[in-house]
Design a protein around this motif. Sequence first.
Motif, PDB file in Angstrom:
ATOM      1  N   ILE A  37       0.869  -1.185   0.000  1.00 60.83           N
ATOM      2  CA  ILE A  37       0.000   0.000   0.000  1.00 60.83           C
ATOM      3  C   ILE A  37       0.906   1.235   0.000  1.00 60.83           C
ATOM      4  O   ILE A  37       1.754   1.389   0.889  1.00 60.83           O
ATOM      5  N   GLU A  38       0.756   2.082  -0.985  1.00 58.07           N
ATOM      6  CA  GLU A  38       1.614   3.261  -1.114  1.00 58.07           C
ATOM      7  C   GLU A  38       1.300   4.276  -0.011  1.00 58.07           C
ATOM      8  O   GLU A  38       0.132   4.443   0.375  1.00 58.07           O
ATOM      9  N   PRO A  39       2.325   4.991   0.485  1.00 65.39           N
ATOM     10  CA  PRO A  39       2.105   5.985   1.538  1.00 65.39           C
ATOM     11  C   PRO A  39       1.039   7.024   1.178  1.00 65.39           C
ATOM     12  O   PRO A  39       0.286   7.479   2.042  1.00 65.39           O
ATOM     13  N   THR A  40       0.949   7.362  -0.112  1.00 63.20           N
ATOM     14  CA  THR A  40      -0.046   8.377  -0.513  1.00 63.20           C
ATOM     15  C   THR A  40      -1.480   7.915  -0.256  1.00 63.20           C
ATOM     16  O   THR A  40      -2.369   8.737  -0.056  1.00 63.20           O
ATOM     17  N   SER A  41      -1.692   6.592  -0.241  1.00 60.14           N
ATOM     18  CA  SER A  41      -3.054   6.074  -0.038  1.00 60.14           C
ATOM     19  C   SER A  41      -3.622   6.504   1.318  1.00 60.14           C
ATOM     20  O   SER A  41      -4.836   6.667   1.473  1.00 60.14           O
ATOM     21  N   LEU A  42      -2.738   6.674   2.259  1.00 63.35           N
ATOM     22  CA  LEU A  42      -3.182   7.068   3.594  1.00 63.35           C
ATOM     23  C   LEU A  42      -3.845   8.454   3.540  1.00 63.35           C
ATOM     24  O   LEU A  42      -4.852   8.696   4.214  1.00 63.35           O
ATOM     25  N   ALA A  43      -3.281   9.333   2.720  1.00 60.63           N
ATOM     26  CA  ALA A  43      -3.862  10.672   2.582  1.00 60.63           C
ATOM     27  C   ALA A  43      -5.046  10.661   1.617  1.00 60.63           C
ATOM     28  O   ALA A  43      -6.051  11.343   1.847  1.00 60.63           O
ATOM     29  N   LEU A  44      -4.956   9.838   0.560  1.00 67.08           N
ATOM     30  CA  LEU A  44      -5.977   9.890  -0.493  1.00 67.08           C
ATOM     31  C   LEU A  44      -7.224   9.057  -0.175  1.00 67.08           C
ATOM     32  O   LEU A  44      -8.326   9.422  -0.540  1.00 67.08           O
ATOM     33  N   GLU A  45      -6.996   7.910   0.519  1.00 66.66           N
ATOM     34  CA  GLU A  45      -8.145   7.034   0.831  1.00 66.66           C
ATOM     35  C   GLU A  45      -8.111   6.626   2.300  1.00 66.66           C
ATOM     36  O   GLU A  45      -8.049   5.432   2.621  1.00 66.66           O
ATOM     37  N   PRO A  46      -8.145   7.604   3.207  1.00 67.67           N
ATOM     38  CA  PRO A  46      -7.945   7.274   4.638  1.00 67.67           C
ATOM     39  C   PRO A  46      -9.003   6.347   5.213  1.00 67.67           C
ATOM     40  O   PRO A  46      -8.760   5.659   6.200  1.00 67.67           O
ATOM     41  N   LYS A  47     -10.182   6.332   4.567  1.00 66.47           N
ATOM     42  CA  LYS A  47     -11.276   5.533   5.164  1.00 66.47           C
ATOM     43  C   LYS A  47     -11.391   4.144   4.563  1.00 66.47           C
ATOM     44  O   LYS A  47     -12.353   3.418   4.847  1.00 66.47           O
ATOM     45  N   THR A  48     -10.420   3.743   3.740  1.00 67.90           N
ATOM     46  CA  THR A  48     -10.451   2.378   3.186  1.00 67.90           C
ATOM     47  C   THR A  48     -10.280   1.378   4.331  1.00 67.90           C
ATOM     48  O   THR A  48      -9.445   1.581   5.219  1.00 67.90           O
ATOM     49  N   LEU A  49     -11.081   0.310   4.249  1.00 71.00           N
ATOM     50  CA  LEU A  49     -11.013  -0.699   5.327  1.00 71.00           C
ATOM     51  C   LEU A  49      -9.953  -1.755   5.034  1.00 71.00           C
ATOM     52  O   LEU A  49      -9.809  -2.200   3.885  1.00 71.00           O
ATOM     53  N   PHE A  50      -9.231  -2.176   6.059  1.00 75.72           N
ATOM     54  CA  PHE A  50      -8.334  -3.336   5.931  1.00 75.72           C
ATOM     55  C   PHE A  50      -9.176  -4.607   6.051  1.00 75.72           C
ATOM     56  O   PHE A  50     -10.135  -4.642   6.836  1.00 75.72           O
TER      57      PHE A  50
END
Length: 283
Positions: A37-50
């Motif tokens: 998971i790319e670091p940018t995903s944390l900012a771009l899709e913070p509400k994605t569920l694991f």
Amino acid sequence: MTYIEGRNLFRSQLKVFFEINEIDFYYKMILKSFFKIEPTSLALEPKTLFLPAKVKIIKAVLQRLLNDEPLQYILGTTSFRSLELMVTPAVLIPRPETEELVEWVLEDYKSINCKHLLIDMGTGSGCIAISLAKEQPFFNVTALDISRKALEIAKSNAIKNKTIINFSQADITALSSEIFPINVIVSNPPYIHPREKKEMKNNVLNNEPPIALFVPEEDPLLFYRCILEYAQKNLLPDGVIYFEINPYFLSEMKNLILSITNYSIEERKDIFGKVRMLRLQSH
Ligand SMILES: C[S@@+](CC[C@H](N)C(=O)[O-])C[C@H]1O[C@@H](n2cnc3c(N)ncnc32)[C@H](O)[C@@H]1O
């Protein structure tokens, strides 16, 4: 648990031990290394569920960090200069100071245009040997270590980084008396005195191999003395030795060198302003 909830869990559990930016860096490295998971995903899709299986892994990794395990051993890799190296508890995690030692060697030998024989004594992960072989193809590199497990890691790292190195299992304190003419010796041997343990962090003391860290209490310069005696017999005229040293022992080191050799000595400080490196030149 979402991406951002995972980050917040890390922050709340680890904030007593680490700075927030360090915790965020750890979290991003773990997401990238374990799940791509790319670091940018944390900012771009913070509400994605694991997925639940991933939550389990994240919590297990968090527990390992809480148990003082270094991130590099958890990930199984670290970076050193331009290299990615495999690391396990059988090898020391390469340090930034050692990158500076390698830089010094490369600066000095950047203009060579014929083969130079170089030996790395106490190779561990192979960080010094592999960097030098990769960045200066005229170096013909031999790397030795007493630890079979460390050599296995170093060999894998050499293959992964497409370098050819002659590895040898050998004891610095019992090196062969056979003459092996050599142009350059580089070594970051064990150099921590056992009395320094109380100043050291638990994540180092409890995880990194003692054989890579500590010297005998009664003979802290043992490895340097053996390497200097070896150099007296094997180092070619104009040969050079590069040592990483313990700044606490600088004056004892100089006395030792002058008592065994007539080499000239040059010091270099690390980024923290401590004299951490010596270059010895034979005449
Ligand atoms: C401080 S670590 C350096 C590792 C690596 N060169 C680096 O800079 O990260 C010292 C290394 O010396 C090795 N070592 C310890 N005692 C040794 C001995 N008697 N002979 C050869 N190698 C030894 C350890 O296994 C360890 O890999």
